[in-house]
Design a protein around this motif. Structure first.
Motif, PDB file in Angstrom:
ATOM      1  N   GLY A 202       0.946  -1.221  -0.010  1.00  0.00           N
ATOM      2  CA  GLY A 202      -0.024   0.094  -0.103  1.00  0.00           C
ATOM      3  C   GLY A 202       0.776   1.259   0.017  1.00  0.00           C
ATOM      4  O   GLY A 202       0.526   2.401   0.631  1.00  0.00           O
ATOM      5  N   GLY A 203       2.159   1.071  -0.492  1.00  0.00           N
ATOM      6  CA  GLY A 203       3.003   2.331  -0.546  1.00  0.00           C
ATOM      7  C   GLY A 203       3.720   2.521   0.375  1.00  0.00           C
ATOM      8  O   GLY A 203       4.639   3.645   0.417  1.00  0.00           O
ATOM      9  N   ALA A 204       3.599   1.510   1.476  1.00  0.00           N
ATOM     10  CA  ALA A 204       4.459   1.857   2.782  1.00  0.00           C
ATOM     11  C   ALA A 204       6.081   1.376   2.444  1.00  0.00           C
ATOM     12  O   ALA A 204       6.125   0.449   1.770  1.00  0.00           O
ATOM     13  N   PRO A 205       6.913   2.253   3.066  1.00  0.00           N
ATOM     14  CA  PRO A 205       8.417   1.859   2.653  1.00  0.00           C
ATOM     15  C   PRO A 205       8.901   0.965   3.616  1.00  0.00           C
ATOM     16  O   PRO A 205      10.073   0.583   3.420  1.00  0.00           O
ATOM     17  N   ALA A 206       8.176   0.647   4.663  1.00  0.00           N
ATOM     18  CA  ALA A 206       8.824  -0.512   5.606  1.00  0.00           C
ATOM     19  C   ALA A 206       7.844  -1.595   5.880  1.00  0.00           C
ATOM     20  O   ALA A 206       6.528  -1.056   6.297  1.00  0.00           O
ATOM     21  N   THR A 207       8.138  -2.946   6.103  1.00  0.00           N
ATOM     22  CA  THR A 207       7.168  -3.723   6.484  1.00  0.00           C
ATOM     23  C   THR A 207       7.938  -4.822   7.059  1.00  0.00           C
ATOM     24  O   THR A 207       9.346  -4.714   7.188  1.00  0.00           O
ATOM     25  N   GLY A 208       7.226  -5.733   8.138  1.00  0.00           N
ATOM     26  CA  GLY A 208       8.031  -6.613   8.713  1.00  0.00           C
ATOM     27  C   GLY A 208       6.807  -7.511   9.398  1.00  0.00           C
ATOM     28  O   GLY A 208       5.602  -7.515   9.171  1.00  0.00           O
TER      29      GLY A 208
ATOM     30  N   GLY B  24       0.184   5.996   9.030  1.00  0.00           N
ATOM     31  CA  GLY B  24       0.507   5.275   8.059  1.00  0.00           C
ATOM     32  C   GLY B  24       0.759   3.809   8.219  1.00  0.00           C
ATOM     33  O   GLY B  24       1.252   3.365   9.242  1.00  0.00           O
ATOM     34  N   GLY B  25       0.186   3.102   7.267  1.00  0.00           N
ATOM     35  CA  GLY B  25       0.527   1.698   7.529  1.00  0.00           C
ATOM     36  C   GLY B  25      -0.731   0.892   7.974  1.00  0.00           C
ATOM     37  O   GLY B  25      -1.665   1.699   8.322  1.00  0.00           O
ATOM     38  N   ALA B  26      -0.308  -0.454   8.480  1.00  0.00           N
ATOM     39  CA  ALA B  26      -1.505  -1.320   9.002  1.00  0.00           C
ATOM     40  C   ALA B  26      -0.722  -2.347   9.924  1.00  0.00           C
ATOM     41  O   ALA B  26       0.374  -2.580   9.827  1.00  0.00           O
ATOM     42  N   VAL B  27      -1.642  -2.949  10.442  1.00  0.00           N
ATOM     43  CA  VAL B  27      -1.043  -3.926  11.664  1.00  0.00           C
ATOM     44  C   VAL B  27      -2.216  -5.106  11.621  1.00  0.00           C
ATOM     45  O   VAL B  27      -3.462  -4.622  11.526  1.00  0.00           O
TER      46      VAL B  27
ATOM     47  N   ALA C 157       3.168  -6.079   9.832  1.00  0.00           N
ATOM     48  CA  ALA C 157       2.834  -4.566  10.008  1.00  0.00           C
ATOM     49  C   ALA C 157       3.551  -3.971   8.690  1.00  0.00           C
ATOM     50  O   ALA C 157       4.361  -4.117   8.271  1.00  0.00           O
ATOM     51  N   THR C 158       3.023  -2.898   8.222  1.00  0.00           N
ATOM     52  CA  THR C 158       3.602  -2.033   7.660  1.00  0.00           C
ATOM     53  C   THR C 158       3.792  -0.443   8.112  1.00  0.00           C
ATOM     54  O   THR C 158       3.001  -0.248   9.130  1.00  0.00           O
ATOM     55  N   ALA C 159       4.482   0.343   7.712  1.00  0.00           N
ATOM     56  CA  ALA C 159       4.721   1.701   8.271  1.00  0.00           C
ATOM     57  C   ALA C 159       5.351   2.727   7.507  1.00  0.00           C
ATOM     58  O   ALA C 159       6.184   2.423   6.446  1.00  0.00           O
TER      59      ALA C 159
ATOM     60  N   ARG D  13       5.949  -1.248  16.270  1.00  0.00           N
ATOM     61  CA  ARG D  13       4.854  -1.950  16.195  1.00  0.00           C
ATOM     62  C   ARG D  13       5.208  -3.482  16.186  1.00  0.00           C
ATOM     63  O   ARG D  13       4.340  -4.367  16.357  1.00  0.00           O
ATOM     64  N   LEU D  14       6.577  -3.860  15.869  1.00  0.00           N
ATOM     65  CA  LEU D  14       6.931  -5.158  15.906  1.00  0.00           C
ATOM     66  C   LEU D  14       7.848  -5.498  17.262  1.00  0.00           C
ATOM     67  O   LEU D  14       8.658  -6.536  17.310  1.00  0.00           O
TER      68      LEU D  14
END
Length: 266
Positions: A184-190, A233-236, A251-253, A262-263
């Protein structure tokens, strides 16, 4: 560059954990610190820049019955491009956690720099009764740049049965990776995987979310993930896993700092 590293942790018979094997090769250098609460701690220290295109790195981890080990890193890992025509860089982790043992895998982020071609693969074998905390974080490019190609794959077995098979791909070779169906356009995920008898049915709270409700499980059905947008921004999303007791938090952020919040396990 090829490098192999290995760490083996055993119970010391006095309620603590000792390291019976600790060896590495640049850039996979291992350093131990003072154990706390019976948990031995090892940090991966990068002995050279990278991973660079063409690098082949392997880290083996074994945690014996009744032992507890935490593995971290002193800095983020930045995947960089190699010479033109170089093969993809590869970082593999193979972890074996015996019955009554615990492994806490909490390294710093992987940054997919522009032009890189990198594969990070983890294979974890958990005996029944073993505990696991496993965090993966991927940052899509350095500040102000688009990422290169990066693939993060995680495979976890529990008691001889598959528990988790997960793969995330970003970059020019992964069409749609930034779209609504992926990041969704978020530059960080994990993600944060928790395995053990104390895994909660749902997180008590997440930064930007307030109180987070539990996860519904229909009678005779599979767990239903509870995903919601997150402040900033982002989601969990939180999902109990069949074959547990285990749960996966993804999560994304908008940035690495928010993703880490978030993690971070309670």
């Amino acid at each position: 560059m090829r490098a192999r590293a290995r760490v083996v942790a055993r119970a010391d018979g006095r309620g603590g954990t000792r390291l019976t094997e600790l060896r590495g090769e640049s850039p996979l250098l291992l350093r131990s610190t003072t154990a706390e609460g019976g948990v031995a701690t090892v940090y991966v220290v990068g002995g050279a820049a990278g991973p660079l295109g063409g690098d082949d790195l392997l880290l083996e981890v074994e945690v014996g019955p009744g032992a507890a080990l935490r593995v971290g890193s002193v800095a983020a890992s930045v995947a960089l491009p190699g010479r033109p025509g170089a093969a993809a860089s590869r970082m593999r982790v193979h972890a074996v956690v015996h019955a009554g043992a615990a492994l806490h895998w909490l390294p710093e982020q992987l940054v997919a720099a522009a032009g890189c071609d990198h594969v990070a693969e983890a294979r974890v074998e958990l005996a029944a009764g073993a505990q696991l905390t496993w965090r993966d974080e991927l940052i899509c490019g350095r500040y102000g740049e688009s990422p290169g190609d990066a693939v993060v794959r995680t495979s976890v077995d529990h008691g001889g049965r598959p528990l988790l098979r997960q793969s995330t791909a970003v970059g020019p070779s992964a069409p749609g990776w930034a779209g609504a169906a992926v990041l969704g356009g978020a530059p960080a995920t994990g993600s944060l995987l928790l395995v053990g008898p104390d895994v909660p049915p749902g997180p008590a709270a997440q930064p930007g979310l307030g109180a987070a409700p539990g996860v519904g499980v229909p009678p005779g059905g599979l767990p239903v993930p509870r995903a919601r947008p997150a402040g900033g921004g982002g989601a969990v999303a939180w999902l109990p896993l069949a074959g547990g007791p285990a749960a996966l938090l993804t999560a994304t952020a908008a940035d690495a700092h928010t993703l880490r919040e978030r993690l971070t396990p309670a």
